[in-house]
Design a protein around this motif. Structure first.
Motif, PDB file in Angstrom:
ATOM      1  N   ARG A  96      39.826  88.585  67.589  1.00  0.00           N
ATOM      2  CA  ARG A  96      38.534  88.204  67.031  1.00  0.00           C
ATOM      3  C   ARG A  96      38.712  86.805  66.449  1.00  0.00           C
ATOM      4  N   ASP A  97      37.813  85.917  66.793  1.00  0.00           N
ATOM      5  CA  ASP A  97      37.908  84.561  66.252  1.00  0.00           C
ATOM      6  C   ASP A  97      36.726  84.322  65.332  1.00  0.00           C
ATOM      7  N   CYS A  98      37.045  83.816  64.142  1.00  0.00           N
ATOM      8  CA  CYS A  98      36.050  83.683  63.074  1.00  0.00           C
ATOM      9  C   CYS A  98      35.593  82.241  62.891  1.00  0.00           C
ATOM     10  N   LEU A  99      34.714  82.054  61.923  1.00  0.00           N
ATOM     11  CA  LEU A  99      34.287  80.735  61.435  1.00  0.00           C
ATOM     12  C   LEU A  99      34.479  80.752  59.920  1.00  0.00           C
ATOM     13  N   MET A 100      35.709  80.572  59.467  1.00  0.00           N
ATOM     14  CA  MET A 100      36.014  80.720  58.049  1.00  0.00           C
ATOM     15  C   MET A 100      35.879  79.422  57.257  1.00  0.00           C
ATOM     16  N   PHE A 101      35.826  78.260  57.952  1.00  0.00           N
ATOM     17  CA  PHE A 101      35.844  76.971  57.264  1.00  0.00           C
ATOM     18  C   PHE A 101      34.473  76.296  57.293  1.00  0.00           C
ATOM     19  N   GLU A 102      33.865  76.131  56.135  1.00  0.00           N
ATOM     20  CA  GLU A 102      32.550  75.502  56.040  1.00  0.00           C
ATOM     21  C   GLU A 102      32.588  74.040  56.488  1.00  0.00           C
ATOM     22  N   GLU A 103      33.653  73.321  56.115  1.00  0.00           N
ATOM     23  CA  GLU A 103      33.733  71.902  56.447  1.00  0.00           C
ATOM     24  C   GLU A 103      33.663  71.665  57.952  1.00  0.00           C
ATOM     25  N   HIS A 104      34.271  72.545  58.731  1.00  0.00           N
ATOM     26  CA  HIS A 104      34.210  72.412  60.187  1.00  0.00           C
ATOM     27  C   HIS A 104      32.771  72.484  60.681  1.00  0.00           C
ATOM     28  N   LEU A 105      32.007  73.417  60.152  1.00  0.00           N
ATOM     29  CA  LEU A 105      30.609  73.551  60.562  1.00  0.00           C
ATOM     30  C   LEU A 105      29.798  72.327  60.133  1.00  0.00           C
ATOM     31  N   LEU A 106      29.980  71.876  58.905  1.00  0.00           N
ATOM     32  CA  LEU A 106      29.249  70.702  58.428  1.00  0.00           C
ATOM     33  C   LEU A 106      29.548  69.480  59.292  1.00  0.00           C
ATOM     34  N   ASN A 107      30.828  69.261  59.594  1.00  0.00           N
ATOM     35  CA  ASN A 107      31.219  68.106  60.414  1.00  0.00           C
ATOM     36  C   ASN A 107      30.671  68.211  61.832  1.00  0.00           C
ATOM     37  N   SER A 108      30.775  69.401  62.407  1.00  0.00           N
ATOM     38  CA  SER A 108      30.332  69.595  63.795  1.00  0.00           C
ATOM     39  C   SER A 108      28.830  69.417  63.922  1.00  0.00           C
ATOM     40  N   TYR A 109      28.085  69.992  62.990  1.00  0.00           N
ATOM     41  CA  TYR A 109      26.634  69.862  63.053  1.00  0.00           C
ATOM     42  C   TYR A 109      26.191  68.419  62.824  1.00  0.00           C
ATOM     43  N   ALA A 110      26.886  67.701  61.944  1.00  0.00           N
ATOM     44  CA  ALA A 110      26.562  66.287  61.725  1.00  0.00           C
ATOM     45  C   ALA A 110      26.780  65.481  63.005  1.00  0.00           C
ATOM     46  N   MET A 111      27.864  65.779  63.723  1.00  0.00           N
ATOM     47  CA  MET A 111      28.134  65.066  64.971  1.00  0.00           C
ATOM     48  C   MET A 111      27.111  65.425  66.048  1.00  0.00           C
ATOM     49  N   LEU A 112      26.698  66.696  66.089  1.00  0.00           N
ATOM     50  CA  LEU A 112      25.687  67.100  67.064  1.00  0.00           C
ATOM     51  C   LEU A 112      24.342  66.429  66.786  1.00  0.00           C
ATOM     52  N   ARG A 113      23.979  66.321  65.505  1.00  0.00           N
ATOM     53  CA  ARG A 113      22.731  65.616  65.165  1.00  0.00           C
ATOM     54  C   ARG A 113      22.804  64.148  65.584  1.00  0.00           C
ATOM     55  N   LYS A 114      23.933  63.530  65.323  1.00  0.00           N
ATOM     56  CA  LYS A 114      24.112  62.126  65.689  1.00  0.00           C
ATOM     57  C   LYS A 114      24.032  61.932  67.198  1.00  0.00           C
ATOM     58  N   THR A 115      24.681  62.815  67.941  1.00  0.00           N
ATOM     59  CA  THR A 115      24.659  62.726  69.409  1.00  0.00           C
ATOM     60  C   THR A 115      23.245  62.896  69.941  1.00  0.00           C
ATOM     61  N   LEU A 116      22.510  63.836  69.367  1.00  0.00           N
ATOM     62  CA  LEU A 116      21.127  64.067  69.786  1.00  0.00           C
ATOM     63  C   LEU A 116      20.251  62.867  69.450  1.00  0.00           C
ATOM     64  N   ALA A 117      20.428  62.279  68.276  1.00  0.00           N
ATOM     65  CA  ALA A 117      19.618  61.132  67.854  1.00  0.00           C
ATOM     66  C   ALA A 117      19.882  59.904  68.710  1.00  0.00           C
ATOM     67  N   GLU A 118      21.095  59.746  69.177  1.00  0.00           N
ATOM     68  CA  GLU A 118      21.450  58.573  69.988  1.00  0.00           C
ATOM     69  C   GLU A 118      20.741  58.555  71.331  1.00  0.00           C
ATOM     70  N   GLN A 119      20.154  59.671  71.705  1.00  0.00           N
ATOM     71  CA  GLN A 119      19.410  59.727  72.958  1.00  0.00           C
ATOM     72  C   GLN A 119      17.954  59.276  72.783  1.00  0.00           C
ATOM     73  N   GLU A 120      17.540  59.020  71.540  1.00  0.00           N
ATOM     74  CA  GLU A 120      16.168  58.621  71.249  1.00  0.00           C
ATOM     75  C   GLU A 120      16.036  57.091  71.187  1.00  0.00           C
ATOM     76  N   ALA A 121      14.787  56.600  71.257  1.00  0.00           N
ATOM     77  CA  ALA A 121      14.534  55.150  71.253  1.00  0.00           C
ATOM     78  C   ALA A 121      14.970  54.511  69.934  1.00  0.00           C
ATOM     79  N   ASP A 122      14.756  55.211  68.819  1.00  0.00           N
ATOM     80  CA  ASP A 122      15.168  54.725  67.510  1.00  0.00           C
ATOM     81  C   ASP A 122      16.137  55.741  66.903  1.00  0.00           C
TER      82      ASP A 122
END
Length: 334
Positions: A96-122
């Motif tokens: 069973r593999d868990c998600l025990m570290f909050e920092e990993h989620l915060l960092n990953s979601y921040a990177m996903l938001r940035k990647t998604l935003a970079e596809q927009e005009a602004d």
């Protein structure tokens, strides 16, 4: 003790222990027990040792102690260059593999938001909008219960074995984790009792095909081909018994081709293994040898840094008190 599974030239798998010296030599536990007149059936494999309980661990300890004064015996000082490292548990009964570290989620979601935003005009305005709307925000349920998924237990490799790049992916990533291994059948246990059910700890590299994972996770079911491919689950180099390490304060480091990419600490986890075990064992029997992965330590994967792996890369995951798990990535026809 630091316990390993290794393969000899004949192809047989053996249970070993690492000698506590600078030479890094290996003890063949079953052969040693036989030589000094101890029962050795519990030392046939890692799983048989775990299932034997305290009596098996006592025999293993006696063999390790005997090796200190019998170093001239072949079983007491095997060179690592003469064996192949395998996953300490070649086929874990369960993982069973868990998600025990909050920092990993915060960092990953921040990177996903940035990647998604970079596809927009602004991109800057888009990023501000996503953050205001809570796009890729940690769901509240994560703070309520320790979540996990069950991995493919048949796809495990060990230290110094090659990772074969899955042919359907173009974006491969590592994940720096550690895992606990259970020592007994466990069901409906309290938090205090759950702490006693840990046999030991090992390093876990949960290799991930990020491009595939990002698509299939939109179905809100869980990882499948983003995680499930041969050689994608890696344990090792050893299992350290629970009495030999402070699992709440282990430095965790990842290096790619010798370059340090990240550094964290096991003590930064939001959830504990005891909490995971108590939760998972509700009306369900967990079994001896079952592994539970911690999830990625904060900063412990390429996704969090916007960096990914290439064929030929060598991944080294180091966890203090356990050792260093090293693997090379191989891409066929390249």
């Amino acid at each position: 003790m630091k316990l390993i599974t290794f393969e000899v030239p004949s192809g047989a798998l053996k249970l070993g222990a690492l000698r506590d010296d600078s030479e890094g030599l290996i003890i063949d536990l079953a052969a040693g027990a036989l030589d000094i007149g101890l029962e050795n059936s519990s030392l046939a494999s890692m799983l048989s040792l775990i299932e034997a309980g305290p009596s098996g661990s006592q025999i293993a300890s006696e063999v390790v102690d005997a090796a200190k004064t019998m170093q001239h015996r072949e079983w007491a000082g095997i060179s690592p260059s003469s064996i192949k490292w395998k996953s300490p548990l070649p086929v874990p009964p369960q993982l069973r593999d868990c998600l025990m570290f909050e920092e990993h989620l915060l960092n990953s979601y921040a990177m996903l938001r940035k990647t998604l935003a970079e596809q927009e005009a602004d991109p800057e305005a888009a990023l501000a909008e996503y953050e205001a709307k809570g796009v890729y925000r940690i769901p509240s349920v994560w703070y309520d219960i320790p979540v996990y998924y069950k991995a493919n237990r048949f796809s495990f490799i060990g230290h110094d074995e090659d990772i074969i790049w899955p042919e359907y992916s173009e974006k491969l990533d590592f994940e720096l984790e550690y895992a606990c291994v259970l020592n007994s059948y466990t069901k409906d246990v309290s938090l205090e009792e759950a702490k006693k059910r840990i046999f030991g700890y090992t390093i876990f590299n949960d290799v991930s095909a990020r491009d595939v994972q990002s698509v299939e996770m939109q179905a809100s079911l869980g990882p499948s081909k983003g995680k499930d491919f041969d050689t994608g689950n890696i344990l090792g180099p050893c299992i350290v018994t629970a009495d030999s390490v402070d699992a709440d304060d282990m430095t965790m480091i990842a290096r790619i081709n010798g370059e340090e990419w990240c550094r964290g600490n096991s003590g930064s986890a939001h959830w504990t293994f005891a909490e995971v075990i108590a939760h998972a064992s509700k009306s369900e029997t967990l079994v001896p040898g079952e592994c539970i992965g911690s999830g990625t330590v904060g900063g412990g994967c390429g996704l969090e840094h916007g960096r990914f792996l290439n064929p030929g890369d060598v991944i080294e995951l180091e966890v203090s008190g356990i050792g260093t798990l090293r693997n090379r990535i191989v891409r066929k026809n390249q």
